[in-house]
Structures are given as structure tokens and as C-alpha cells.
Design a protein around this motif. Sequence first.
Motif, PDB file in Angstrom:
ATOM      1  N   TYR A  16     -17.354 -26.856  -8.683  1.00 46.49           N
ATOM      2  CA  TYR A  16     -17.519 -25.401  -8.699  1.00 46.49           C
ATOM      3  C   TYR A  16     -19.000 -25.020  -8.779  1.00 46.49           C
ATOM      4  O   TYR A  16     -19.464 -24.117  -8.069  1.00 46.49           O
ATOM      5  CB  TYR A  16     -16.747 -24.816  -9.881  1.00 46.49           C
ATOM      6  CG  TYR A  16     -17.030 -23.365 -10.174  1.00 46.49           C
ATOM      7  CD1 TYR A  16     -16.402 -22.348  -9.447  1.00 46.49           C
ATOM      8  CD2 TYR A  16     -17.934 -23.000 -11.171  1.00 46.49           C
ATOM      9  CE1 TYR A  16     -16.676 -21.015  -9.713  1.00 46.49           C
ATOM     10  CE2 TYR A  16     -18.201 -21.672 -11.437  1.00 46.49           C
ATOM     11  CZ  TYR A  16     -17.572 -20.687 -10.714  1.00 46.49           C
ATOM     12  OH  TYR A  16     -17.847 -19.361 -10.989  1.00 46.49           O
ATOM     13  N   LYS A  36     -17.264 -22.489  -4.616  1.00 43.99           N
ATOM     14  CA  LYS A  36     -17.432 -21.384  -5.562  1.00 43.99           C
ATOM     15  C   LYS A  36     -17.054 -20.055  -4.911  1.00 43.99           C
ATOM     16  O   LYS A  36     -16.403 -19.205  -5.538  1.00 43.99           O
ATOM     17  CB  LYS A  36     -18.878 -21.331  -6.066  1.00 43.99           C
ATOM     18  CG  LYS A  36     -19.111 -20.325  -7.178  1.00 43.99           C
ATOM     19  CD  LYS A  36     -20.514 -20.460  -7.757  1.00 43.99           C
ATOM     20  CE  LYS A  36     -20.695 -19.568  -8.983  1.00 43.99           C
ATOM     21  NZ  LYS A  36     -22.032 -19.748  -9.610  1.00 43.99           N
ATOM     22  N   VAL A  78     -13.328 -19.824  -4.797  1.00 44.63           N
ATOM     23  CA  VAL A  78     -12.782 -19.565  -6.132  1.00 44.63           C
ATOM     24  C   VAL A  78     -12.937 -18.092  -6.487  1.00 44.63           C
ATOM     25  O   VAL A  78     -12.008 -17.435  -6.979  1.00 44.63           O
ATOM     26  CB  VAL A  78     -13.469 -20.458  -7.185  1.00 44.63           C
ATOM     27  CG1 VAL A  78     -13.166 -19.966  -8.604  1.00 44.63           C
ATOM     28  CG2 VAL A  78     -13.009 -21.903  -7.024  1.00 44.63           C
ATOM     29  N   ALA A  98     -14.485 -22.383 -14.074  1.00 46.02           N
ATOM     30  CA  ALA A  98     -15.639 -21.479 -14.024  1.00 46.02           C
ATOM     31  C   ALA A  98     -16.249 -21.257 -15.404  1.00 46.02           C
ATOM     32  O   ALA A  98     -17.382 -20.776 -15.513  1.00 46.02           O
ATOM     33  CB  ALA A  98     -15.219 -20.137 -13.430  1.00 46.02           C
TER      34      ALA A  98
END
Length: 848
Positions: free
Chosen positions: A726, A733, A736, A782
Motif C-alpha cells: 500500500y 494505493k 485502495v 492503510a
Amino acid sequence: MQKSKRLIEFEKLVENKFNVFNSLFLNLPFPKISNTGILIPLLHQQTSEGLAAHRSPSEILGDFFSHHAQLDSEQGQIDFMFRVVQYVERQVVLYDSVEDAAFPRVQELSETLNFRDFMRLHDNPTDEAKIALKLQDFSARVVFTAHPTQFYPPAVLDIIERLRDLIEQNDINGIDLHLQQLGLTSFINSQKPTPLDEARNIIYFLRNVFYNEMGRMYSDIKAFGANQFIDNSDLIRLGFWPGGDRDGNPFVTADITRQVADELRMTLMKCYYQDMKLLERKLTFKGVEELIADLRAKLYKAMFDPEVIVPSAFLRQQLEEARRKLMLDYNGLFKEELDLVLTKVTMFRDHFATLDIRQDHSVHSEVVREILIAKGKIKSEVDELDSKELVACLFDDNWAIEPDVCKSDLTRDTLHNIRNLAAIQKKNGESGCNRYIISNSENVFSVLYVLAMFKWSGYADEEIAFDIVPLFESMQAMEHCEEIMEGLFANPNYRAHLTRRENIQTIMLGFSDGTKDGGYLKANWSIFKTKERLSALCAAHGVETIFFDGRGGPPARGGGKTHSFYAAQSGKISNKEIQLTIQGQTITSMYGTCEQFRHNMEQLLTAGLSQNFNGDRNDLNTHQRELMEQLAEISFKKYGDLKAHPKFLPYLENRSTLQYYSEANIGSRPAKRGKSKKLELKDLRAISFVGCWSQAKQNVPGYFGLGTALKTLEKEQGLPNLKALYNEVPYFKALVHNSMMSLSKTNFDLTRYMEKDPEYGEFWKVLFAEYELSKQMLLAIAGYEVLMQEEPVSKKSIEIRERIVLPLLLIQQYALQQVERNNTHRDAYHRLVSRTLYGNINASRNSV
């Protein structure tokens, strides 16, 4: 958690202002709406508390009707619910206007780089030279589509524009007056719009926003590069699908395509005419004013008569002569104003926006089949010929085919349209219509058929001034796309055509249907890898690749945060241009005002420049690729199991709003392909598929499978590995964060009553479990406490919008329940469900 300055400003300029102006609804001089307005806050409270307590829509509304609204008759309750829907729609319009009015100030405090910031960041001779070199050969093209996801008619758009100005001025009396107008203005089309109607709705933005802002923006960019040479009028381009997108829309005919091309050009002439009127007031000098007056007179005729053409080359010649005289004899007075008009003429030329043509490969296959039968080459099916024999039929025989050879209206019109394209280019210039896109390109013949049809329609080789663009949508098409492109490059007829097109190959990738086919993560990762492979393949053949992305509004259709997505592309992906589709309410939310248009176009430009500087840093190493591959495959398996669930399609048919999309007068195109009465997932358009999940606030295509994939790899690889992925891979990223947006717009409490449904309860639990797991895992990797933690303003906007439409969504679920019960008011409840679609989609701004 301390609030950012931007969030504080947003709350002050948007949330607080909306609450103040929203109170004006209570005083509207319409008794029914006024009574509804008083009850709305109470209904919202009852809805929020009831859903949190896991009560069903029937229970919540039943109590509300009995104890608060004093509505005993069912007809009275239905009337009240229709009024709630109307009221909420107008609240959404007010909120849109308030948020749009605050956009410039809120955006000033944003951390995202605009073009000015990007130039300051690279304020050194080496970087400036690198940027100038890139801008000289780069282009960002947004293509506006005809997909039925924009429900504001032009009258409402005009009110929104005026409201926005009044809100900026805090003009309470003016706002009150326009809210009254809004209360009496219909939001609903009395009948389905035609493709020409859809085109005119989007041309509204071309004329009122893009025309002026594109000229100013390009002039400013050239000024930033004062020390470097930047002369690229194609740096910012517009594309247009309404009237040219024939895929699955029987109402887009050759005649409609011609009318839309004329409408684009004639509207552009109106814009030029208005500029000449303004110039005429300032350039009152002998030898100059005559040139401008002559142009204005000629443009006046071209504004209304589609047969009167004022070529842009002539416009430029006249304006440049006026400029020469101005500089020579009149000290360059008002030069800047004249230069701006010249810039606009150079950018928009004769066409305003490039009209793309799109059709499905199956239609072209039927055209070829009918022609081969007529020519005696086959008896009934094309597969009677092997590949070599078929290629020989396509190119070795110099046929001249009349459209009447074809039997069906669709196939005849397909050939008529190809013949008409030359006339469109003659009027609007080659830039006005120069791409032919083929949906469902599954083999080399998807492209070769189109090239052959141009030749059969009387075009000489050098006259085929069209890029033929394969559209790879399905997982299977993406797996075989290299083989398809290799076959095309090996074909001497196509290779010769490509040489005439300067060895530039545009390839379109379908995010919407790809996501429907493969699920969120698998589709996006497959597209990423496909772009890398095709970039390498084309380069090896001496061909430059341009990728055209068929992105929808929400993450579930490849949308979401555009800048972060393109800035995260790897250095192995061709970066000559950024091209993407913009559709529906995303047009108004991202490009509906001059400020929004400039910001989002600058984001596309800086994304392309960022990839130029950071592309190698975006490359994934072997371990990261292995992780992405595993995540994609696990996610794909989970999503595939969902599609294979025996209740998957029945749930969509019987517990969602899927069927209502085709009944609402929101677009000219049917909601599904094919004529089969039985629902088939392959026939479902991505808009209605994603839209029905959005209406239920389940948003399944935006995350399903992601939670399971992350949890599986957490057990095998450990959470630190996923966190590293991530933090170190910008593309992952970006995916996400886009998925977090989908999850933020999800509210399973709304449909929790289905948990006890004897037929669909277990299926609902499957959906809910994956939602919970996805949310848990995304927060974990995250390191967030809440979804969208790094985007507090977007998060706040979503929360307010979801709060506004909550009563409408409760009514939708209640009406769906009542339709199932088949009572005496079934038709009224059916209409009520259809009516609730509009407000929810407009409030979400990128829901379908």
C-alpha cells in the motif's frame, strides 16, 4: 483528530451555508411542499434511528405515517412519499449549487498540485525544458458520452448556474426566488430523450463552460512556458459520443450522426459569432473593424444553416490579418482579446469536439456475412471460409457495395453511416470525426471488417482518414489482445493503413464492462498489465500507442480519483496522451463550472507530467507484482463465486432497481444488449448493473473480493507485507482509495431487513460479510481509523449527500417491498421506485 484548514473552510462555506439556505424550503409558497419540508427533518431522524435499530422500512414509515404525519389512507401516504422525493431532489440541487460556489476557495487550500504549483515545483531550467518538450507532444482528451446518468434537464441546469452565482453573492432574496422557481420546474422528461436531445444537453456545457475556459487555460499554460517553446493546440481536446455511439442503441442512425455533427459545428459558430460581437465593440479601427464585421456576417449565416460553412482556416486568416494591422497601425490595442479568440479558433477549428463512432463487432460481422452471401462467397455463415480466404474476400476483391445489399435496417444503416462520414469530415474537418471504435473486439477481424467496409463504401486508401480503434473489454479479450494486435500488424492491408495514420495506434480499454466481468481488483490489475504489454508490443513494431480508457463515474466502473490513478501509471505504460470517457452526472460534478473544468483538466495534465518524471518510480518489483497477482486472482475467484451463486441474478431482478432503469425516461439507449427476455449478465450494461447496487447502497462492484483477497494474503504473507504494498506502490494505493470511496457510500442498514428474507437472506449475508471484511482490511493496511481519512473534505461531502437522500432511499426500499406484495396500489409503488432513481444518482454524482 485536528481539522484541516480546508475542512474548516468547507464546513463554513458549504455545510453551514446549505443548512441556512435549506431553511428557505420551509417557506416556499406551495402548501404541499411546505408541509413536506416541515416533516423532512423528522422523517430523517426517524429513518436514521430506525435503521440503526435494525428496523425495516415498512416499520419505520408505518410509525411515521401513524404518529407524525397523520396519514391514514394509503393513497395519502403515496402522495406524501412522491412529495418527499420531489423535495429531496431540490435539496440535492441546492447542495450542488452551494458546493460548486465554494469550489474555488476550498480548492485553494487543497494539497493536490495544479499546473501552477507543478511548474513552481520544477522551477529550474532542466525541468522546464523537460516539461516544455512533453507539453509540445502531449494531449489530454476528455470524451463526453451519451450514457443515461445525467438527469437534470437544461432548465434545471440554468437554475443551478444562477443559484451558484447568487450563493457566491449571499443574495438571500435572489436565492429564495430561484428556489421558488425550482419548486415549480419539472425534473422529469415527459418521454425518453432522443440521441439528439442527449447531444444538445452535453453541448450546453461545451458552449457555456468549455469554450471560454479552454482558451484561457491554454493561453495561461503558454505564458507559464514563456522561456520555452510551447505551441500545441491539441494539448487539451474534447471528444463526443452522443450521436456517434451506435453500440446497442437502435436510435442512433446515420441521419442522427449527421445532425449531431452539424449541431456541434453550428453551436461553435454561435460561440465564434459572440466573440466577434465583443471584438467589434473594441476594434473600432479602420481596416480592422471591416474584417471583424465581415466575419460576424458570415458566421451569422453559418449559425442557422447547416449547409453554410465558414472554414476555420478562413477565420484564422482574417483574424491574423486584423492582428497584423492592429500591431502595425494601432499600437496593439486590445491585442490580448484578439489573441484569445485566435487561440480558440486554433483549438476548436470547425468541430468543437471530435465525434467518435462506435459500434459492436457483432453488427459488423452481420454486415460482412450478408455481403458475402450476396457475393456468393458463402451460403450462410462466415466460418465456411478459413482466415486466408476471408482476408482475400475483404481486400483482394475490389468490391463496391451498395447499402441496399444488406437485409436489415441496422446493417444497411451501418454502411450508410460509413458513407456519410466523408461528408462530415468535409464540413467539420478531419478532426471533427476521425475515429471508429469497435466494442467487443475479440479477434483481428473486428478491426479488419471495419477497414474493409470503408473500402467497399468507395473510400480510396488515402481517403480513409480514420483511426480504427479496438475496444478490449472482457477478461478474455485482454488476455488475447497481444495476439490480436500482432495479427493486425502482420496484415499488410492494415499495416499500410496504420502507416498512413502516422504509425499511431489508439487502443481502448473498457473499465466498466471489465469490472462487471472480472471484479474490481482483477479488472484494474488486468488493465494495468495489458497497457504494459501492449506498450512494449507496439514499440517493438515501431508503433506509438495511445490508450483510451472507458472509465465510468464511480470506482466500480473505473472512475474515482482521476489524478492519482494516472499519476500512478508505471514507466512501462505509453504516456503520449491521456484519454478517458466522462459521463452522466460526472460531467456536471467535475467539469460543470469553469473552475471545476480548469482544475480537473490541470489534474490530467499534471498527472501526465508526473508520470514523465516519476514513471520509473511507479514500476513494481517482482515481489510486488506477485502480491498484486495473488490478490487479483483470489479476488477474481471470490467475485466469480458470487456471480455463480444461484440467487445472484434473481436477487438483481427481484430485490433491486435493475428493471426500473429501462423504464425511466433517462436515456435513449436500452438498459441491456440483446433481445432475450431472460436476464443474462453478459447482456447487462455496466451502468444499470452498477447503478442498481448503488441504489441499494451495497456498491458490490466497487470492492467485492478485495476483503477476502487481503485477508487470505494477510494469513500467508503477514500484514506488514500488505502495508508495504500500500505504501510503496502508488497504483495499489490509488485502487485502495477508490474502493474506500465505494465503501463510504455503502449502507447495509438500509437493506438489513433482507437478512430475514426466506429466499434471499443468505445471499444478503454473503454481500454484507464481504463489505465488513473489505472495510476492516482496507483500514488495517492503510493504518486508518476511518475510511477516506486522508480526504476529509470528500468524506464530509459524501456524508452530507448521503444524509440528504436517506429518506428518499428508505422510500425506495419501502416501495420495492410494496411492489412485491402486489396490492391494489402496485402501479403507484412501481412509479415511485422509478421516481427515486433520479435524486439518488444526482446526489452521488458518480454513482453509476
